[in-house]
Scaffold this motif. Structure first.
Motif, short mmCIF file in Angstrom:
data_model
loop_
_atom_site.label_atom_id
_atom_site.label_comp_id
_atom_site.label_asym_id
_atom_site.label_seq_id
_atom_site.Cartn_x
_atom_site.Cartn_y
_atom_site.Cartn_z
N ILE A 149 0.47 -0.84 0.13
CA ILE A 149 0.16 0.29 -0.05
C ILE A 149 0.94 1.53 0.28
N PHE A 209 0.31 4.53 -2.45
CA PHE A 209 -0.15 5.48 -1.78
C PHE A 209 0.61 7.12 -2.13
N ASN A 210 1.99 6.46 -2.55
CA ASN A 210 3.13 7.04 -3.55
C ASN A 210 2.88 7.77 -4.31
N THR A 237 -0.36 9.69 -4.61
CA THR A 237 -0.55 11.16 -4.45
C THR A 237 0.53 11.88 -5.30
#
Length: 383
Positions: free
Chosen positions: A147, A151-152, A155
């Protein structure tokens, strides 16, 4: 059938697909895809390890300390998985699991008495909760590991639209003519699949080992109970001192002794205790500071050290329980037996002097003291 128990159903859901639980050994039909996947997994994982080594070689000058450590850790994990994926295909592993389920499981003994039933229910309850705990750890480790890069990527690409941002993967590998960045969606999904295989091979096979040890500990409890609650003689035998000491007198002494019929029953009970002890031994001897890093490596650290601690504690429990067997054997009313049964009891007492324990490669005892030494050394390196 023990396989109808809930924790075996959970094991089947998680572990049949990667091949860690050989369901076909117990008469279940497996799809061709599962059988091919299980057979190819050692080779498949070896190819991934080669890709990781190639990536390390190509990017050794560019990787910082943390990313280099990440790659080295998972290269070693890949080697571990490649070796472990061979185990479920071995005939000895199949024989061990068959003996565990068909012979050793306490369900087959629960009708022998109330204490057997009580221990069986207790061990089943412990095994069920521990299996759920292991399944949660597997799922958490796999999700958390994947995850963070996801997520990075979301983002930086979709929200902040960072320029010159390089997409992240949970696992990096490379081959001549193949760059994972060119196939980002499929590679990301494939990495989740690899993480699942890794979690099952690291935790799943150890889970089966722990379940076997729980059953052995239950058998040790039953054996100790049988030794400590051995039946006593029903009648007292009166001896005349004048016949024993060959002197005149009217004094008599009485002592509890088994009669001929009781001695035959005692022999059968002694044989049962000895066979139970042999059964126990027979089964046992068959065998971060960077942001987001704690999410990815925290569960991994918990899994690796958790497995070490759990294995050490469980084997220490087994050893501590078997250390009590000689005392339990001495509870036998051996002084009431005939000479033949006393010899049998003496041999059994001698056999039970040896602590049932496991040694890694015949050198280091698996237990709390060894585990403590490993952890102390490891944490000193961390410092």
């Amino acid at each position: 059938d023990p396989l109808a128990l809930n924790y075996f159903k959970i094991i089947r859901i998680f572990m049949v697909a990667p091949g860690a639980w050989p369901a076909d050994v117990f008469g279940e039909k497996l799809s061709l895809l599962v059988r091919v996947h299980r057979a190819l997994m050692p080779y498949h994982t070896s190819v991934i390890v080669i890709g990781e080594l190639y990536y390390l070689y190509i990017h050794k000058e560019e990787l910082d300390f943390l990313n280099m450590g990440h790659m080295i850790i998972f290269t070693f994990l890949g080697v571990l998985i490649a070796i472990r994926s061979i185990l479920p295909q071995l005939r000895k592993y199949h024989l061990l699991l068959t003996k565990f389920v068909r012979v050793m499981h306490l369900m087959h003994f629960k009708n022998k008495g109330p204490y057997y039933k009580q221990i069986n229910e207790t061990v089943d309850k412990i095994s069920y909760y521990y299996t759920i705990f292991a399944a949660i750890v597997v799922a958490t480790a796999m999700i958390n590991f994947n995850i963070v890069p996801l997520f990075n990527n979301v983002t930086n690409v979709l929200i902040y639209k960072t320029e010159d941002y390089t997409l992240e993967f949970a696992l990096y590998y490379k081959y001549p003519g193949f760059d994972p960045l060119d196939y980002f969606p499929s590679t990301t999904i494939y990495n989740v699949y690899l993480s699942y295989n890794c979690s099952i091979m690291v935790c799943g096979i150890d889970l089966i080992l722990f379940l076997i040890i729980f059953q052995i500990i239950g058998h040790v409890y039953i054996l100790r109970y049988n030794l400590e609650n051995f039946p006593s003689p029903k009648i007292k035998v009166v001896f005349k001192l004048e016949e024993i000491l060959k002197h005149k007198g009217n004094e008599d002494i009485s002592s509890e002794m088994f009669d001929a019929e009781e001695n035959r029953e005692v022999r059968l009970k002694l044989q049962e205790c000895i066979e139970h002890h042999k059964l126990i031994i027979g089964l046992l001897l068959l065998e971060c500071s960077e942001g987001g890093a704690w999410i990815r490596y925290g569960p991994l650290t918990v899994v690796i050290y958790g497995q070490l601690i759990q294995m050490s504690v469980i084997f220490e429990m087994l050893g501590s329980e078997t250390e009590k067997l000689p005392d339990s054997a001495y509870f036998l009313p051996w002084e009431c037996m005939d000479t033949s049964n006393r010899r049998t009891a003496c041999i059994m007492l001698h056999k039970m002097q040896y602590k049932i324990s496991l040694k890694a490669l015949g050198l280091a005892a698996v237990g709390v003291s060894t585990m403590t030494g490993i952890l102390k050394t490891t944490f000193s390196y961390y410092a």
